[in-house]
Motif scaffolding. Sequence first.
Motif, PDB file in Angstrom:
ATOM      1  N   UNK A   1      36.646  36.482  16.302  1.00 20.19           N
ATOM      2  CA  UNK A   1      37.857  37.198  15.919  1.00 20.19           C
ATOM      3  C   UNK A   1      38.310  38.069  17.087  1.00 20.19           C
ATOM      4  N   UNK A   2      39.304  37.597  17.820  1.00 20.18           N
ATOM      5  CA  UNK A   2      39.844  38.337  18.951  1.00 20.18           C
ATOM      6  C   UNK A   2      40.957  39.239  18.438  1.00 20.18           C
ATOM      7  N   UNK A   3      40.680  40.533  18.326  1.00 22.89           N
ATOM      8  CA  UNK A   3      41.631  41.514  17.799  1.00 22.89           C
ATOM      9  C   UNK A   3      42.163  42.401  18.913  1.00 22.89           C
ATOM     10  N   UNK A   4      43.466  42.694  18.860  1.00 25.93           N
ATOM     11  CA  UNK A   4      44.044  43.565  19.867  1.00 25.93           C
ATOM     12  C   UNK A   4      45.235  44.306  19.285  1.00 25.93           C
ATOM     13  N   UNK A   5      45.601  45.390  19.934  1.00 26.07           N
ATOM     14  CA  UNK A   5      46.776  46.171  19.558  1.00 26.07           C
ATOM     15  C   UNK A   5      47.971  45.674  20.357  1.00 26.07           C
ATOM     16  N   UNK A   6      49.149  45.750  19.760  1.00 27.79           N
ATOM     17  CA  UNK A   6      50.375  45.360  20.456  1.00 27.79           C
ATOM     18  C   UNK A   6      50.492  46.136  21.752  1.00 27.79           C
ATOM     19  N   UNK A   7      50.852  45.454  22.818  1.00 26.70           N
ATOM     20  CA  UNK A   7      50.996  46.104  24.114  1.00 26.70           C
ATOM     21  C   UNK A   7      49.716  46.147  24.926  1.00 26.70           C
ATOM     22  N   UNK A   8      48.605  45.737  24.338  1.00 26.07           N
ATOM     23  CA  UNK A   8      47.337  45.700  25.059  1.00 26.07           C
ATOM     24  C   UNK A   8      46.967  44.255  25.327  1.00 26.07           C
ATOM     25  N   UNK A   9      46.266  44.028  26.387  1.00 24.71           N
ATOM     26  CA  UNK A   9      45.805  42.680  26.689  1.00 24.71           C
ATOM     27  C   UNK A   9      44.650  42.326  25.772  1.00 24.71           C
ATOM     28  N   UNK A  10      44.514  41.041  25.422  1.00 27.59           N
ATOM     29  CA  UNK A  10      43.404  40.646  24.540  1.00 27.59           C
ATOM     30  C   UNK A  10      42.029  41.059  25.054  1.00 27.59           C
ATOM     31  N   UNK A  11      41.829  41.136  26.378  1.00 24.96           N
ATOM     32  CA  UNK A  11      40.504  41.540  26.863  1.00 24.96           C
ATOM     33  C   UNK A  11      40.241  43.028  26.617  1.00 24.96           C
ATOM     34  N   UNK A  12      41.277  43.776  26.217  1.00 23.36           N
ATOM     35  CA  UNK A  12      41.110  45.181  25.829  1.00 23.36           C
ATOM     36  C   UNK A  12      40.972  45.272  24.311  1.00 23.36           C
ATOM     37  N   UNK A  13      40.495  44.203  23.711  1.00 20.02           N
ATOM     38  CA  UNK A  13      40.492  44.059  22.264  1.00 20.02           C
ATOM     39  C   UNK A  13      39.704  45.143  21.553  1.00 20.02           C
ATOM     40  N   UNK A  14      40.123  45.373  20.317  1.00 20.17           N
ATOM     41  CA  UNK A  14      39.353  46.207  19.410  1.00 20.17           C
ATOM     42  C   UNK A  14      38.030  45.488  19.185  1.00 20.17           C
ATOM     43  N   UNK A  15      36.927  46.145  19.318  1.00 20.79           N
ATOM     44  CA  UNK A  15      35.618  45.531  19.174  1.00 20.79           C
ATOM     45  C   UNK A  15      35.021  45.840  17.809  1.00 20.79           C
ATOM     46  N   UNK A  16      34.867  44.801  16.999  1.00 21.62           N
ATOM     47  CA  UNK A  16      34.228  44.962  15.696  1.00 21.62           C
ATOM     48  C   UNK A  16      32.790  45.403  15.885  1.00 21.62           C
ATOM     49  N   UNK A  17      32.115  44.824  16.862  1.00 22.70           N
ATOM     50  CA  UNK A  17      30.709  45.154  17.116  1.00 22.70           C
ATOM     51  C   UNK A  17      30.534  46.641  17.396  1.00 22.70           C
ATOM     52  N   UNK A  18      31.390  47.209  18.239  1.00 20.56           N
ATOM     53  CA  UNK A  18      31.298  48.640  18.550  1.00 20.56           C
ATOM     54  C   UNK A  18      31.614  49.480  17.316  1.00 20.56           C
ATOM     55  N   UNK A  19      32.550  49.011  16.508  1.00 22.17           N
ATOM     56  CA  UNK A  19      32.962  49.767  15.328  1.00 22.17           C
ATOM     57  C   UNK A  19      31.855  49.838  14.276  1.00 22.17           C
ATOM     58  N   UNK A  20      31.051  48.807  14.167  1.00 22.79           N
ATOM     59  CA  UNK A  20      29.958  48.787  13.194  1.00 22.79           C
ATOM     60  C   UNK A  20      28.981  49.928  13.465  1.00 22.79           C
TER      61      UNK A  20
END
Length: 100
Positions: free
Chosen positions: A29-48
């Motif tokens: 699941x590659x998640x990102x915020x509008x205006x950010x590059x996908x490699x700056x994605x929100x990390x589910x792993x870090x959020x856990x």
Amino acid sequence: MVLQMNPTAEILSEVKEPDATGRNIDAVFSLFCEGELPHDAFSVTKSIAQEQDFRIEKELYLLKHDGQKTPVFVNVSPILGTDKSPVGAVIILYDRTRER
């Protein structure tokens, strides 16, 4: 690491459960915020690692393999072990396409 996916998750991610099983959740699941590059994605792993239920209020998008993006809300509920440290999580993605 992905252990199980439901059919809706397979549709959203365009990845079948057998192909996702054993892979890092952020690779499926590659998640990102509008205006950010996908490699700056929100990390589910870090959020856990936050060790508590939470909903990401940012406008997130799920990037599909064909480059299309789907607007989503994300809820994460960590699964805690006997020592209260996170051993996994239940992650719920809400497809927001119809709301737009």
